[in-house]
Design a protein around this motif. Structure first.
Motif: not given
Length: 172
Positions: A29, A31-32, A34, A65, A67, A169, A171-172
């Protein structure tokens, strides 16, 4: 009428922004990310850290990031299992780890605030094990990968495996 049209346009823009793209075992997505391991990977008779074939994250220059990595593995009590994460030159990487098993002190085996390339060994039992890594990488001006590396802690003629459905996983 203008308010409804504007509301509809904003809703469509939000929906478009939130759409998730699926490509193989990688879900992205805005900002993420997986990444799921789709096949077992085996090391036999080697204590040399090697890059995992699937569990990595591409980092652009100057990105940050957060994680977590969940590793499912099998390794004997002789070979055990060692793991680290690496990141590009000029980045700052801090991560901690926990293995949910009883160790010699009767508790959970863990490590804290490891830097890029610092390996930690975990006890193998010959049965399915799980290991959890969490951390942050603040990348510098050089693009590259946040890369999981692993091996047997003691080389043994026997298979050590990171199993299908291990995942990363971020994400920012």
């Amino acid at each position: 009428m203008f308010k409804r049209t504007l509301a509809a346009a904003l809703s469509l823009a939000l929906i478009t922004f939130l759409i998730i793209t699926v490509t193989g075992a990688v879900v992205v997505s805005p900002s993420s990310v997986t990444v799921r391991k789709t096949a077992d990977e085996t090391v036999n008779n080697s204590a040399t850290l090697q890059d995992d074939n699937a569990l990595l994250l591409a980092l652009a220059a100057n990105e940050t990031w957060f994680f977590s990595v969940t590793i499912f593995f099998i390794s004997s009590g002789v070979a055990d299992f060692k793991v680290t994460l690496t990141s590009p030159t000029g980045s700052t990487l801090l991560h901690g780890c926990t293995q949910a098993q009883v160790n010699s002190a009767g508790g959970v085996q863990e490590c804290n605030a490891l830097a890029s390339g610092v390996a930690f060994a975990y006890s193998g039992t010959g049965s399915n094990e799980s290991l959890f890594l969490t951390g942050i990488v603040v990348n510098g001006g050089t693009a590259g990968n946040l890369q999981l590396q692993w091996a047997q802690n003691t080389a043994e003629v026997g298979d050590t495996k990171v199993l299908t459905n291990s995942y990363l996983e971020a994400h920012k």
